[in-house]
Motif scaffolding. Structure first.
Motif, PDB file in Angstrom:
ATOM      1  N   ILE A  11       0.842  -1.199   0.000  1.00  0.00           N
ATOM      2  CA  ILE A  11       0.000   0.000   0.000  1.00  0.00           C
ATOM      3  C   ILE A  11       0.876   1.248   0.000  1.00  0.00           C
ATOM      4  O   ILE A  11       0.591   2.228  -0.706  1.00  0.00           O
ATOM      5  CB  ILE A  11      -0.961  -0.023   1.197  1.00  0.00           C
ATOM      6  CG1 ILE A  11      -1.976  -1.168   1.014  1.00  0.00           C
ATOM      7  CG2 ILE A  11      -1.691   1.305   1.348  1.00  0.00           C
ATOM      8  CD1 ILE A  11      -2.864  -1.415   2.209  1.00  0.00           C
ATOM      9  N   SER A  12       1.954   1.215   0.778  1.00  0.00           N
ATOM     10  CA  SER A  12       2.871   2.358   0.811  1.00  0.00           C
ATOM     11  C   SER A  12       3.504   2.599  -0.547  1.00  0.00           C
ATOM     12  O   SER A  12       3.615   3.753  -0.993  1.00  0.00           O
ATOM     13  CB  SER A  12       3.959   2.139   1.859  1.00  0.00           C
ATOM     14  OG  SER A  12       3.423   2.137   3.154  1.00  0.00           O
ATOM     15  N   ARG A  13       3.959   1.527  -1.223  1.00  0.00           N
ATOM     16  CA  ARG A  13       4.591   1.709  -2.527  1.00  0.00           C
ATOM     17  C   ARG A  13       3.617   2.354  -3.511  1.00  0.00           C
ATOM     18  O   ARG A  13       4.031   3.166  -4.341  1.00  0.00           O
ATOM     19  CB  ARG A  13       5.083   0.360  -3.087  1.00  0.00           C
ATOM     20  CG  ARG A  13       6.160  -0.378  -2.317  1.00  0.00           C
ATOM     21  CD  ARG A  13       7.467   0.344  -2.204  1.00  0.00           C
ATOM     22  NE  ARG A  13       7.478   1.226  -1.064  1.00  0.00           N
ATOM     23  CZ  ARG A  13       7.703   0.853   0.202  1.00  0.00           C
ATOM     24  NH1 ARG A  13       7.960  -0.402   0.474  1.00  0.00           N
ATOM     25  NH2 ARG A  13       7.696   1.745   1.178  1.00  0.00           N
ATOM     26  N   ALA A  14       2.333   1.988  -3.453  1.00  0.00           N
ATOM     27  CA  ALA A  14       1.342   2.591  -4.344  1.00  0.00           C
ATOM     28  C   ALA A  14       1.135   4.064  -4.012  1.00  0.00           C
ATOM     29  O   ALA A  14       1.171   4.928  -4.898  1.00  0.00           O
ATOM     30  CB  ALA A  14       0.018   1.834  -4.250  1.00  0.00           C
ATOM     31  N   ALA A  15       0.918   4.363  -2.732  1.00  0.00           N
ATOM     32  CA  ALA A  15       0.575   5.723  -2.331  1.00  0.00           C
ATOM     33  C   ALA A  15       1.747   6.689  -2.477  1.00  0.00           C
ATOM     34  O   ALA A  15       1.560   7.848  -2.872  1.00  0.00           O
ATOM     35  CB  ALA A  15       0.058   5.724  -0.888  1.00  0.00           C
ATOM     36  N   GLU A  16       2.963   6.227  -2.172  1.00  0.00           N
ATOM     37  CA  GLU A  16       4.103   7.150  -2.225  1.00  0.00           C
ATOM     38  C   GLU A  16       4.538   7.450  -3.653  1.00  0.00           C
ATOM     39  O   GLU A  16       5.089   8.524  -3.926  1.00  0.00           O
ATOM     40  CB  GLU A  16       5.271   6.595  -1.411  1.00  0.00           C
ATOM     41  CG  GLU A  16       5.928   5.373  -1.989  1.00  0.00           C
ATOM     42  CD  GLU A  16       6.767   4.617  -0.966  1.00  0.00           C
ATOM     43  OE1 GLU A  16       6.595   4.882   0.242  1.00  0.00           O
ATOM     44  OE2 GLU A  16       7.561   3.750  -1.366  1.00  0.00           O
ATOM     45  N   THR A  17       4.287   6.506  -4.577  1.00  0.00           N
ATOM     46  CA  THR A  17       4.603   6.747  -5.983  1.00  0.00           C
ATOM     47  C   THR A  17       3.385   7.220  -6.767  1.00  0.00           C
ATOM     48  O   THR A  17       3.532   7.685  -7.895  1.00  0.00           O
ATOM     49  CB  THR A  17       5.145   5.476  -6.668  1.00  0.00           C
ATOM     50  OG1 THR A  17       4.135   4.457  -6.641  1.00  0.00           O
ATOM     51  CG2 THR A  17       6.411   4.974  -5.980  1.00  0.00           C
ATOM     52  N   GLN A  18       2.186   7.071  -6.197  1.00  0.00           N
ATOM     53  CA  GLN A  18       0.907   7.396  -6.843  1.00  0.00           C
ATOM     54  C   GLN A  18       0.762   6.622  -8.156  1.00  0.00           C
ATOM     55  O   GLN A  18       0.376   7.160  -9.185  1.00  0.00           O
ATOM     56  CB  GLN A  18       0.778   8.898  -7.070  1.00  0.00           C
ATOM     57  CG  GLN A  18       0.704   9.687  -5.763  1.00  0.00           C
ATOM     58  CD  GLN A  18       0.578  11.174  -5.981  1.00  0.00           C
ATOM     59  OE1 GLN A  18       1.573  11.849  -6.237  1.00  0.00           O
ATOM     60  NE2 GLN A  18      -0.638  11.688  -5.893  1.00  0.00           N
ATOM     61  N   ARG A  19       1.044   5.320  -8.050  1.00  0.00           N
ATOM     62  CA  ARG A  19       0.923   4.399  -9.171  1.00  0.00           C
ATOM     63  C   ARG A  19       0.009   3.229  -8.811  1.00  0.00           C
ATOM     64  O   ARG A  19      -0.184   2.920  -7.634  1.00  0.00           O
ATOM     65  CB  ARG A  19       2.296   3.836  -9.546  1.00  0.00           C
ATOM     66  CG  ARG A  19       3.033   4.584 -10.647  1.00  0.00           C
ATOM     67  CD  ARG A  19       3.301   6.008 -10.320  1.00  0.00           C
ATOM     68  NE  ARG A  19       3.993   6.687 -11.422  1.00  0.00           N
ATOM     69  CZ  ARG A  19       4.215   7.989 -11.439  1.00  0.00           C
ATOM     70  NH1 ARG A  19       3.818   8.771 -10.446  1.00  0.00           N
ATOM     71  NH2 ARG A  19       4.852   8.545 -12.475  1.00  0.00           N
ATOM     72  N   PHE A  20      -0.546   2.578  -9.836  1.00  0.00           N
ATOM     73  CA  PHE A  20      -1.295   1.344  -9.624  1.00  0.00           C
ATOM     74  C   PHE A  20      -0.317   0.199  -9.371  1.00  0.00           C
ATOM     75  O   PHE A  20       0.767   0.155  -9.959  1.00  0.00           O
ATOM     76  CB  PHE A  20      -2.142   0.999 -10.846  1.00  0.00           C
ATOM     77  CG  PHE A  20      -3.361   1.861 -11.019  1.00  0.00           C
ATOM     78  CD1 PHE A  20      -4.516   1.601 -10.304  1.00  0.00           C
ATOM     79  CD2 PHE A  20      -3.338   2.935 -11.902  1.00  0.00           C
ATOM     80  CE1 PHE A  20      -5.645   2.394 -10.463  1.00  0.00           C
ATOM     81  CE2 PHE A  20      -4.461   3.730 -12.069  1.00  0.00           C
ATOM     82  CZ  PHE A  20      -5.614   3.476 -11.351  1.00  0.00           C
ATOM     83  N   ILE A  21      -0.715  -0.740  -8.503  1.00  0.00           N
ATOM     84  CA  ILE A  21       0.051  -1.958  -8.292  1.00  0.00           C
ATOM     85  C   ILE A  21      -0.845  -3.167  -8.506  1.00  0.00           C
ATOM     86  O   ILE A  21      -1.943  -3.251  -7.939  1.00  0.00           O
ATOM     87  CB  ILE A  21       0.656  -2.015  -6.875  1.00  0.00           C
ATOM     88  CG1 ILE A  21       1.695  -0.902  -6.698  1.00  0.00           C
ATOM     89  CG2 ILE A  21       1.314  -3.380  -6.632  1.00  0.00           C
ATOM     90  CD1 ILE A  21       2.338  -0.878  -5.324  1.00  0.00           C
ATOM     91  N   PRO A  79      -3.545   4.349  -7.039  1.00  0.00           N
ATOM     92  CA  PRO A  79      -2.514   5.329  -6.688  1.00  0.00           C
ATOM     93  C   PRO A  79      -2.778   6.063  -5.373  1.00  0.00           C
ATOM     94  O   PRO A  79      -1.839   6.588  -4.767  1.00  0.00           O
ATOM     95  CB  PRO A  79      -2.536   6.302  -7.873  1.00  0.00           C
ATOM     96  CG  PRO A  79      -3.032   5.490  -9.016  1.00  0.00           C
ATOM     97  CD  PRO A  79      -4.053   4.570  -8.417  1.00  0.00           C
ATOM     98  N   SER A  80      -4.009   6.087  -4.930  1.00  0.00           N
ATOM     99  CA  SER A  80      -4.338   6.718  -3.651  1.00  0.00           C
ATOM    100  C   SER A  80      -3.974   5.839  -2.462  1.00  0.00           C
ATOM    101  O   SER A  80      -3.981   6.294  -1.321  1.00  0.00           O
ATOM    102  CB  SER A  80      -5.842   7.014  -3.596  1.00  0.00           C
ATOM    103  OG  SER A  80      -6.578   5.794  -3.621  1.00  0.00           O
ATOM    104  N   GLY A  81      -3.680   4.564  -2.726  1.00  0.00           N
ATOM    105  CA  GLY A  81      -3.473   3.585  -1.665  1.00  0.00           C
ATOM    106  C   GLY A  81      -4.724   2.778  -1.371  1.00  0.00           C
ATOM    107  O   GLY A  81      -4.692   1.858  -0.549  1.00  0.00           O
ATOM    108  N   LYS A  82      -5.823   3.090  -2.056  1.00  0.00           N
ATOM    109  CA  LYS A  82      -7.060   2.337  -1.873  1.00  0.00           C
ATOM    110  C   LYS A  82      -6.921   0.931  -2.447  1.00  0.00           C
ATOM    111  O   LYS A  82      -6.426   0.752  -3.567  1.00  0.00           O
ATOM    112  CB  LYS A  82      -8.236   3.047  -2.551  1.00  0.00           C
ATOM    113  CG  LYS A  82      -9.565   2.314  -2.403  1.00  0.00           C
ATOM    114  CD  LYS A  82     -10.691   3.063  -3.101  1.00  0.00           C
ATOM    115  CE  LYS A  82     -12.018   2.317  -2.972  1.00  0.00           C
ATOM    116  NZ  LYS A  82     -13.120   3.039  -3.659  1.00  0.00           N
TER     117      LYS A  82
END
Length: 259
Positions: free
Chosen positions: A188-198, A217-220
Motif C-alpha cells: 500500500i505504501s509503494r502505491a501511495a508514495e509513488t501514486q501508481r497502480f500496483i 494510486p491513492s493507496g485504496k
C-alpha cells in the motif's frame, strides 16, 4: 479520451511441476477478456522454492516449450501476460518476470535484488526497465518488481520517475504469518508514495504471507485475497489517477538519489 485499461491478478498453488503450472495458467487466462493485462506469481511457470537447489531439477526443454505456449496464447487471445519464471541464459539462472503481448512481444525483467536464499544460485539482473505496452489504443508504461524488492522503495521511486504508471508485483511470499501485515502495508505504501497502480500476485499457499492485491494510486485497495486457493480479481485502471504530485514535492535540495 479514454485512459482506462482492464487488469487482473491471479494466484494459484505454484508447484515444481511445469506441466501442472502450465495447466493452471491456461485455465486462468482462458477466462480473461481480451486486451486485459494479467499478472501471476513469481515462478509461476518454472516453479519456485526457497531452497534454490530445485533449479537442478528444472527440465529446461519443457520450460522453453511452456514459455512458447504462453507466448502463442497471448497472441491468440489478445492478452498482456506478466508471468514469473526462472530462466536459464548462457548457463546462468535468473529469477525473472516475462511479458507476453498480443503481437508476440516478449520482454524480460530479471530480478535485481535477490533473496538471501537465491544468492549463489541465481545471477541478479542489472537493469530496471520500463516497458511500453499498448492496450486498446492506450499506451501504458509498465514496471516490474518481484518479491523482496517490496523492501526497497528507492527502486519503485526510480521507476516512477522514469514514467511507470502501473507496477506488476510478482510474489512468492510464504512462511511466517507475522510477515503478512508488514508486506501488505509495504505494498500500500509503494502505491501511495509513488501514486501508481500496483497489480500484485502471490503464490496461493496455506502459509501465504502477503495478499494478492490490486491497489490504486491513492493507496485504496481495489481487490484483495489471502487464500491457499486459486483466485482471480480484476479492476479497471483509470490512468488519469496516476500523478507526480507527491514525487514533485520531494526535497531534492536536502536529499537526492543518484541513479
Amino acid at each position: 479520451m479514454n485512459h482506462t485499461v482492464s487488469a487482473a491478478v491471479a494466484q494459484f498453488p505454484v508447484s515444481l511441476d511445469i506441466s501442472t503450472n502450465l495447466d493452471h495458467l491456461l485455465s486462468i487466462i482462458h477466462t480473461v477478456e481480451e486486451q486485459t493485462i494479467v499478472v501471476t506469481p513469481e515462478g509461476a511457470i518454472s516453479g519456485y522454492s526457497q531452497d534454490s537447489t530445485f533449479l537442478k531439477q528444472v527440465n529446461t526443454v519443457l520450460l522453453e516449450q511452456a514459455i512458447e505456449k504462453l507466448r502463442d496464447e497471448a497472441a491468440q487471445r489478445h492478452l498482456h501476460l506478466v508471468i514469473g519464471s526462472c530462466i536459464q541464459e548462457l548457463g546462468n539462472w535468473y529469477n525473472a518476470a516475462l511479458y507476453f503481448g498480443p503481437d508476440k512481444e516478449f520482454y524480460v525483467y530479471r530480478k535485481i535484488n535477490l533473496a538471501t536464499s537465491e544468492r549463489g544460485f541465481f545471477k541478479p539482473g542489472d537493469e530496471l526497465p520500463v516497458f511500453s505496452v499498448l492496450i486498446r489504443g492506450v499506451t501504458v508504461s509498465l514496471g516490474i518488481q518481484m518479491c523482496r524488492e517490496i523492501r526497497y522503495p528507492e527502486q519503485w521511486r526510480y521507476l516512477a520517475y522514469k514514467g511507470v504508471q502501473v507496477f506488476a508485483f510478482l510474489n512468492n511470499a510464504v512462511g511466517d504469518s507475522e510477515i503478512c501485515p508488514i508486506w501488505r502495508s509495504h505494498l500500500i505504501s509503494r502505491a501511495a508514495e509513488t501514486q501508481r497502480f500496483i497489480l500484485g500476485a502471490n503464490n496461493a499457499d496455506p502459509y501465504q504471507n502477503c495478499p494478492t492485491m490490486i491497489i490504486a494510486p491513492s493507496g485504496k485497495v481495489l481487490f484483495e485475497v489471502l487464500s491457499p486457493n486459486t483466485a482471480m480479481g480484476s479492476s479497471e485502471l483509470n490512468l488519469s489517477n496516476v500523478s507526480n504530485s507527491v514525487l514533485d514535492q520531494a526535497r531534492t535540495d536536502v536529499i537526492c538519489f543518484n541513479h
